[in-house]
Design a protein around this motif. Structure first.
Motif, PDB file in Angstrom:
ATOM      1  N   PHE A   1       0.774  -1.237   0.000  1.00 28.92           N
ATOM      2  CA  PHE A   1       0.000   0.000   0.000  1.00 28.92           C
ATOM      3  C   PHE A   1       0.808   1.291   0.000  1.00 28.92           C
ATOM      4  N   VAL A   2       2.124   1.229   0.128  1.00 31.48           N
ATOM      5  CA  VAL A   2       2.932   2.446   0.022  1.00 31.48           C
ATOM      6  C   VAL A   2       3.261   2.644  -1.448  1.00 31.48           C
TER       7      VAL A   2
ATOM      8  N   VAL B   1      -6.264   3.230 -10.993  1.00 32.59           N
ATOM      9  CA  VAL B   1      -5.056   2.430 -10.842  1.00 32.59           C
ATOM     10  C   VAL B   1      -4.641   1.904 -12.204  1.00 32.59           C
ATOM     11  N   THR B   2      -3.353   1.682 -12.343  1.00 31.30           N
ATOM     12  CA  THR B   2      -2.846   1.108 -13.588  1.00 31.30           C
ATOM     13  C   THR B   2      -2.827  -0.408 -13.479  1.00 31.30           C
ATOM     14  N   TYR B   3      -2.533  -1.040 -14.577  1.00 36.02           N
ATOM     15  CA  TYR B   3      -2.507  -2.499 -14.617  1.00 36.02           C
ATOM     16  C   TYR B   3      -1.413  -3.054 -13.706  1.00 36.02           C
ATOM     17  N   THR B   4      -0.337  -2.303 -13.519  1.00 41.29           N
ATOM     18  CA  THR B   4       0.782  -2.789 -12.717  1.00 41.29           C
ATOM     19  C   THR B   4       0.680  -2.397 -11.249  1.00 41.29           C
TER      20      THR B   4
ATOM     21  N   GLN C   1      -2.253  -2.300  -5.817  1.00 42.92           N
ATOM     22  CA  GLN C   1      -3.524  -2.075  -5.138  1.00 42.92           C
ATOM     23  C   GLN C   1      -4.736  -2.227  -6.049  1.00 42.92           C
ATOM     24  N   ARG C   2      -4.532  -2.683  -7.252  1.00 42.64           N
ATOM     25  CA  ARG C   2      -5.621  -2.745  -8.225  1.00 42.64           C
ATOM     26  C   ARG C   2      -6.794  -3.586  -7.716  1.00 42.64           C
ATOM     27  N   ALA C   3      -6.524  -4.781  -7.205  1.00 41.58           N
ATOM     28  CA  ALA C   3      -7.609  -5.653  -6.736  1.00 41.58           C
ATOM     29  C   ALA C   3      -8.314  -5.046  -5.530  1.00 41.58           C
TER      30      ALA C   3
ATOM     31  N   LEU D   1     -16.489  -1.865  -5.761  1.00 48.03           N
ATOM     32  CA  LEU D   1     -17.647  -2.760  -5.881  1.00 48.03           C
ATOM     33  C   LEU D   1     -18.490  -2.752  -4.609  1.00 48.03           C
ATOM     34  N   ILE D   2     -17.829  -2.692  -3.461  1.00 45.55           N
ATOM     35  CA  ILE D   2     -18.575  -2.594  -2.200  1.00 45.55           C
ATOM     36  C   ILE D   2     -19.358  -1.286  -2.162  1.00 45.55           C
TER      37      ILE D   2
END
Length: 194
Positions: free
Chosen positions: A45-46, A123-126, A129-131, A138-139
Motif C-alpha cells: 500500500f505504500v 489504478v494502472t494495470y501494474t 492495489q488494483r484488486a 464494488l462494495i
C-alpha cells in the motif's frame, strides 16, 4: 397473550438479526479502511517516498524509481523488484551521512494520493492495489444500490399510503409527500456523487 409473545419473539429475532448484520458490516468497513495503514502490508500500500529538500529524489518516486537510483549507487548489489520498502529506506539512508542530518522522508500511502485523503480510484494495470481498489469500488456500488432500492421502496410505500387518505387530508399529505420525495431524490443524487 400468545400473539404478543409470538410477535415479541419475532421482533426480537428481527432486531437481533439486523444488529448482527450492522455489526458485521461495521467491522468489515473498519477493517477495509484500516488495512492500508498497517505496517505489515506497507509493501502493498505504500506508493512512494517523499523527500523534502532532497533533489536526488524528485516528487514521490515509486519503488521502481528507487531501484534505478539504487542500482547506479550500489552497482555490485543485486537489486530487484523483490526489495521491501524497509530495505529501500535502509539503502537510501546509507547513501547520506548523518553529518548533514541524514535523510528525512514521508511515506506516500494508499490514502495519501489525493489532497482529501481519498484512495486511488484510478489504478494502472501494474499497481499492486488494483484488486483492493476494485473491491472497495464494488462494495461502494453495492451499498449505493441497496440505499437506492431502500429509498425507492420508501417512495412506493409513501405513494401507496397517500392513496388511502381522504380528500380532506389529501392536500396536507400531498405537500408533505412531495417534500419527502424531493429529500429522497436529493439523498440519492448526493450518495451517487460521493
Amino acid at each position: 397473550a400468545v400473539v404478543s409473545t409470538q410477535s415479541r419473539s419475532r421482533y426480537f429475532f428481527l432486531f437481533s438479526t439486523l444488529l448482527t448484520i450492522v455489526l458485521i458490516v461495521f467491522t468489515c468497513s473498519v477493517a477495509i479502511a484500516v488495512l492500508p495503514l498497517l505496517a505489515i502490508v506497507e509493501d502493498f500500500f505504500v506508493n512512494g517516498l517523499y523527500y523534502p529538500g532532497l533533489p536526488l529524489f524528485i516528487g514521490a518516486p515509486s519503488k521502481e524509481a528507487h531501484m534505478d537510483i539504487l542500482r547506479s549507487y550500489y552497482p555490485k548489489l543485486k537489486i530487484d523488484s523483490s526489495l521491501t520498502w524497509h530495505i529501500v529506506i535502509g539503502l537510501v539512508r546509507n547513501m547520506f551521512t548523518q553529518d548533514y542530518g541524514g535523510v528525512k522522508f514521508r511515506k506516500l500511502h494508499f490514502f495519501g494520493n489525493d489532497g482529501v485523503c481519498l484512495f486511488k480510484y484510478f489504478v494502472t494495470y501494474t499497481d499492486p492495489q488494483r484488486a483492493y481498489t476494485w473491491c472497495v469500488l464494488l462494495i461502494n456500488f453495492g451499498c449505493f444500490t441497496i440505499i437506492t432500492i431502500s429509498y425507492i421502496l420508501i417512495y412506493i410505500k409513501s405513494v401507496v399510503s397517500s392513496r388511502k387518505i381522504t380528500r380532506k387530508e389529501e392536500d396536507i399529505f400531498s405537500r408533505r409527500n412531495r417534500t419527502v420525495q424531493r429529500k429522497i431524490s436529493f439523498i440519492i443524487v448526493t450518495d451517487f456523487l460521493c
